[in-house]
Structures are given as C-alpha cells and as structure tokens.
Design an enzyme around this catalytic site. Structure first.
Site, short mmCIF file in Angstrom:
data_model
loop_
_atom_site.label_atom_id
_atom_site.label_comp_id
_atom_site.label_asym_id
_atom_site.label_seq_id
_atom_site.Cartn_x
_atom_site.Cartn_y
_atom_site.Cartn_z
N LYS A 126 0.66 -1.06 0.01
CA LYS A 126 0.23 0.07 0.06
C LYS A 126 0.87 1.14 -0.05
CE LYS A 126 -4.32 1.12 0.18
NZ LYS A 126 -5.31 0.56 -0.35
N ASP A 172 -6.98 4.31 -4.78
CA ASP A 172 -7.60 4.15 -3.37
C ASP A 172 -8.34 5.70 -3.22
OD1 ASP A 172 -7.88 2.30 -0.97
OD2 ASP A 172 -7.47 4.19 -0.08
P1 NDP Z 1 -12.78 8.00 -3.17
O1 NDP Z 1 -11.70 8.82 -2.99
O2 NDP Z 1 -13.34 7.56 -4.67
O3 NDP Z 1 -14.11 8.20 -2.21
C1 NDP Z 1 -13.89 8.32 -1.07
C2 NDP Z 1 -15.36 8.82 -0.46
O4 NDP Z 1 -15.41 8.49 0.95
C3 NDP Z 1 -15.52 10.00 -0.47
O5 NDP Z 1 -17.03 10.27 -0.73
C4 NDP Z 1 -15.00 10.91 0.56
O6 NDP Z 1 -15.72 12.18 0.94
C5 NDP Z 1 -15.50 9.97 1.76
N1 NDP Z 1 -14.45 9.75 2.79
C6 NDP Z 1 -13.01 9.85 2.68
N2 NDP Z 1 -12.31 10.07 3.80
C7 NDP Z 1 -13.56 10.25 4.74
C8 NDP Z 1 -13.56 10.70 5.81
N3 NDP Z 1 -12.53 10.71 6.73
N4 NDP Z 1 -15.04 11.04 6.58
C9 NDP Z 1 -15.92 10.96 5.78
N5 NDP Z 1 -16.28 10.64 4.46
C10 NDP Z 1 -14.87 10.40 3.97
O7 NDP Z 1 -12.30 6.65 -2.57
P2 NDP Z 1 -12.73 4.96 -2.91
O8 NDP Z 1 -14.30 5.02 -3.03
O9 NDP Z 1 -11.67 4.36 -3.98
O10 NDP Z 1 -12.57 4.27 -1.48
C11 NDP Z 1 -13.42 4.51 -0.39
C12 NDP Z 1 -13.07 3.33 0.47
O11 NDP Z 1 -13.15 1.91 -0.42
C13 NDP Z 1 -11.56 3.45 1.24
O12 NDP Z 1 -11.62 2.59 2.43
C14 NDP Z 1 -10.86 2.55 0.30
O13 NDP Z 1 -9.62 2.07 0.85
C15 NDP Z 1 -11.68 1.40 0.22
N6 NDP Z 1 -11.37 0.37 -1.10
C16 NDP Z 1 -11.20 1.18 -2.49
C17 NDP Z 1 -11.11 0.18 -3.43
C18 NDP Z 1 -10.84 0.91 -4.78
O14 NDP Z 1 -10.76 0.17 -5.73
N7 NDP Z 1 -10.94 2.04 -5.02
C19 NDP Z 1 -10.78 -1.24 -3.34
C20 NDP Z 1 -10.86 -1.66 -1.92
C21 NDP Z 1 -11.32 -1.04 -1.03
P3 NDP Z 1 -14.92 13.43 0.45
O15 NDP Z 1 -14.90 13.63 -0.72
O16 NDP Z 1 -15.90 14.34 1.23
O17 NDP Z 1 -13.33 13.15 1.09
O1 2IT Z 2 -7.74 -1.49 -0.92
C1 2IT Z 2 -7.79 -1.97 -2.21
O2 2IT Z 2 -7.80 -3.33 -2.20
C2 2IT Z 2 -7.60 -1.23 -3.31
N1 2IT Z 2 -7.49 0.14 -2.95
C3 2IT Z 2 -7.22 -1.69 -4.69
C4 2IT Z 2 -5.92 -2.30 -4.97
C5 2IT Z 2 -5.55 -2.73 -6.17
O3 2IT Z 2 -4.15 -3.05 -6.49
O4 2IT Z 2 -6.59 -2.67 -7.07
#
Ligand code: NDP
Ligand code: 2IT
Length: 445
Positions: free
Chosen positions: A125, A165
C-alpha cells in the site's frame, strides 16, 4: 501467555503511536488463535513475527510547485508488505490523514485480502498526505509526476504494482502512468486502474462496488434472501459507493443514502439510475459536494452526520476506516439492519465488529467483501501480460466467480475453526494460511 498475545505485545512495542495499524493486527491475530493452536508449525517458523513486519518501507520527499509558483512539500510512502504470493499489490491513497500507521494497516489487510482473491498477488500500500481537494488539474499533475519520479525506482510489473484508493482515481493514475513511461521508456502494466484506451481493464472501475454487492448476494443466499425490496444505506460517494449503488439498484434494492466528509443525503425515494448519473458527474467531473444533490432533488441533507441512523436492511460502508462506531452499530442493529458488507477498509470500529459478530448478522469484513477491486486489478495484470483485452462480460463473470470463491473460503474456514457463519474468522484464517504456508515453503527470508 499465548503465542499470539506474546507476538502482539512485541509488535505493539515496536510500533508505538500507530493505533490504526495495531487495530488491524489485533483483529487478525485474535482470529488466528484457533489456527496457530491447531498448527504448531506456524510458531516454530516464527510466522506471526515475520508476517507483521513489512518487508520494506519506503518514505520519501515529494516537492512540487503550486499554481502561484510557491514550493510545496508532501511525504510519499510505499509499504511493500509481503511478497510470498506474488508481486506487491495494493492501492495508493492521497488524503491529508495519510501516515505510516494508516498505510501499514492498509498494507497488512491487503496481504490477507490478496491471498483470498485466488490470484498470485502479494500485498502493499502507498500514498501521501497530499490533499487533491481544491487543487487544480495542473497542481495534481505536477504532484503526481514528482511522486512517481521517486516511486518509479521501487516498482515494476513484476515487483510492485500500485493502483487507486481514496483520492486516487483515473486522473491520478493517468498522470502517474505517463510519468513512469517517460522515465523508464517502457509501456508496461506497472499500475492498474489504467484508462481503457491504454491498457486498463473493463469493469475495473466498477469492480470494488460490484464485488461488495456480489459478496453480499452470496451472504444473503445463505439465508434464502435476495436484494429485492431491501432498503440499503451506502456511505461515501466516491468510486466504491457509486458502483455499489449501481449494482444494488440493478438487483432490485433501494439505496436511500450516500455521503461525503461534510454530510449525508437521505433520499427516501431511492437513488435510482438517473440520480446516480448526477452524482457521478458531480463527484468525478465537477468535484462538488453531496449537499448539491439534496438541493437539486429536494431530499433531506444531514450536515456532519453519517448514514448509520437511517433505517435500512443492509449497510455498505464505502468511505473510510472507523466510520461505524459502536454506537452507530447499535443503532443499525436496533433499526433491523441484517447485513453489513464493507466496501471500505476497516470501516467498522472494534466495538462495532464485536456487536455484528455477537448478533450474528451477515457481516462481511472488508478484506473479503471489497476484494473485487484488487481481484480485477489482478485480471488487468493478466490482460497486460497477454497483451489482450477481455470483454466486459468476461471480466464481470470472472469477478463474480472470484467473489463466490472468496465467500466459500470464508464459510469453509469459519466452519473448520469452530465458528460457522463468522466471516471475520473465516476471512482472516483462510487468508492467513495460504500466505503462511507459502512463507514456510520459501524459507526464512
Ligand atoms: P474515493 O476517493 O473515490 O471516495 C472516497 C469517499 O469517502 C468520498 O465520498 C469521501 O468524501 C469519503 N471519505 C473519505 N474520507 C472520509 C472521512 N475521513 N470521513 C468521511 N468521509 C470520507 O475513494 P474510494 O471509493 O476508492 O475508496 C473508499 C473506501 O474503499 C476506502 O476505504 C478504500 O480504501 C476502500 N477500497 C477502495 C478500493 C478501490 O478499488 N478504489 C478497493 C478496496 C477498498 P470526501 O470527498 O468529502 O473526502
Ligand atoms: O484496498 C484495495 O484493495 C484497493 N485500493 C485496490 C488495490 C488494487 O491494487 O487494485
């Protein structure tokens, strides 16, 4: 003292001031008690001590210039956690809260998650405390280029393959890929989540959200249920939240909430396809706030609140770590919530996890439920290696069968270690055993 507690104490001593990291280690280690009890070989091989220590931690300065010409500095980090099963693999997070504790917790979780995917992926990560919010495209590009100028010497398609992420989506991956290619003079699959015209995989943008819903569908099947007619609360409004909402709606559920760090919208009529397109444009292109949805469609907006007091059958936390407190969990349960599928990483606090497990609701922990994203990244790597691209249907079908396989591993291993239906135990034990056995076979390295 048990072997697990002994190692946990040593890890705590060696990593002071890292609460998120210790939270993730505690949760996994607690699940492993019956596993190491049954298989003494893990103690003899010092597996817990070794698995908790990242193979490599890289910390570097990221200098860049803002639009006014002012020099700025952020910190870049990459945790190359474990390569027993394949090249280090895991996302990059750009958020002001990023620090070693957060990236070590995410890297540690990633090791077991990637093991569950059935694909040959190690865990890692990375990220930075850079905040893309309020920055111009030019500033984001210069930051990404500077970040990659250093990171490029540590990564490669057979070494370490980062992805997106929080705060890292298609735009950032594009800028980082362009810089890597320019420095190395190589067009390779060094990053995943690439644009579809230049090596990306169909379904990768959708994969984490779709996967979390496919995993939930499998959990529902164990109780003879489906999404039809279910009311669903989703948190976040980014990548994972958007495609969770899309898939739940397609399967007949009604999503009534989404959120961002400022507040939550509560749309009793449901966030159907048309309204979801509006959110995608708002968040991915205009980079606006979720409050604007409430203004446009005239629904309720709760400033500073999360969605967990909203009455729902199923909850999909898809924003960030520790977004469900013990109190929130109690509220969800009181309102009849029977399923939680974690799109985010470690969104439930330890108190919330204990409540969900104790009340025996369908609770899919992140390392299983959100593994669809990294799984499809693995599929993107396969396509890049073959220099081919598969159809949407083919990738979606593979993603679905991977989620079904992850669900089965969780169910089987929870039963094997004596607590059928406990997906926390199932995911941790199944993910761990594969990595631990590979480490033993590869010697003390
Ligand atoms: P994005 O940046 O696309 O979206 C994040 C969202 O979460 C936004 O709406 C953001 O709001 C909100 N957010 C972030 N931090 C906070 C906080 N401290 N308090 C409240 N809201 C918050 O990220 P992703 O959708 O990619 O990721 C979301 C989650 O999913 C994370 O935990 C990530 O680790 C996990 N994840 C993502 C993967 C991926 O493929 N993208 C894979 C597996 C897990 P704002 O815009 O106001 O910050
Ligand atoms: O938390 C996660 O699994 C991710 N942000 C995606 C990682 C990846 O390599 O696609």
């Amino acid at each position: 003292m048990s072997y697990v507690d002994e190692v946990f104490q040593a890890v705590s001593r060696h990593n002071p001031g890292e609460p998120e990291f210790m939270q993730a280690v505690r949760e996994v280690f607690d699940s492993l008690k019956p596993v190491v009890e049954q298989r003494k070989v893990y103690r003899d091989a010092g597996i817990l001590e070794r698995i908790a220590e990242p193979e490599r931690q890289i910390v570097f300065r990221v200098p860049w210039q803002d639009d006014k010409g002012k020099p700025r500095v952020n910190r870049g980090i990459r945790i190359e956690y474990n390569s027993a099963l394949g090249p280090y693999k895991g996302g990059i997070r750009f958020h002001p809260t990023v620090n070693l504790s957060i990236l070590k917790f995410l890297g540690f979780e990633q090791v077991f998650k990637n093991s569950l995917t059935t694909l040959p992926l190690g865990g890692g990560k990375g990220g930075s405390d850079f905040d893309p919010k309020g920055k111009s495209d030019g500033e984001v590009m210069r930051f990404c280029q500077s970040f990659m100028l250093e990171l490029q010497r540590h990564i490669g398609p057979d070494t370490d393959v980062p992805a997106g992420d929080i705060g890292v989506g298609a735009r950032e991956i594009g800028y980082m890929f362009g810089q890597y290619k320019r420095i190395r003079n190589e067009f390779t699959g060094v990053l995943t989540g690439k644009g579809l015209k230049w090596g990306g995989s169909l379904i990768r943008p959708e994969a984490t959200g779709y996967g979390a819903v496919y995993f939930a569908e499998e959990m529902l099947k164990t109780r003879g249920e489906t999404f039809k007619g279910k009311t669903v609360a989703v948190s976040g409004s980014g990548n994972v939240a958007q495609f969770t909402t899309e898939k739940v709606t397609e399967l007949g559920g009604k999503v009534v909430s989404m959120s961002d760090s400022n507040g939550t919208i509560y749309d009793k009529d449901g966030i159907g396809d048309q309204k979801l397109r509006y959110i995608m444009e708002l968040k991915n292109v205009k980079r606006g706030r979720i409050k604007e949805y409430a203004e446009k469609f005239g629904c309720e907006y709760r400033e500073g609140a999360n969605p967990w007091s909203i009455k729902c059958d199923c909850a999909f936390p898809s924003a960030t770590q520790n977004e469900i407190s013990g109190k929130d969990a109690a509220e969800l349960l009181k309102n009849g919530c029977m399923l939680v599928s974690e799109g985010a990483n470690m969104p439930s606090s330890p108190e919330a996890v204990s409540l969900f497990v104790e009340k025996k609701i369908l609770y899919g922990p992140g390392k299983a439920a959100n593994a669809g994203g990294v799984s499809t990244s693995g599929l993107e790597m396969s396509q890049n290696a073959q220099r081919l691209s598969w159809s949407r249907e083919e990738v979606d079908k593979k993603l679905n069968s991977i989620m079904v396989a992850i669900h089965k591993q969780c169910v089987d291993s929870a039963r094997e270690y004596g607590d059928a239906g406990n997906y926390v135990l199932g995911a941790n034990a199944a993910g761990f055993v594969k990595v631990a056995d590979a480490m033993i076979e590869q010697g003390i390295v």
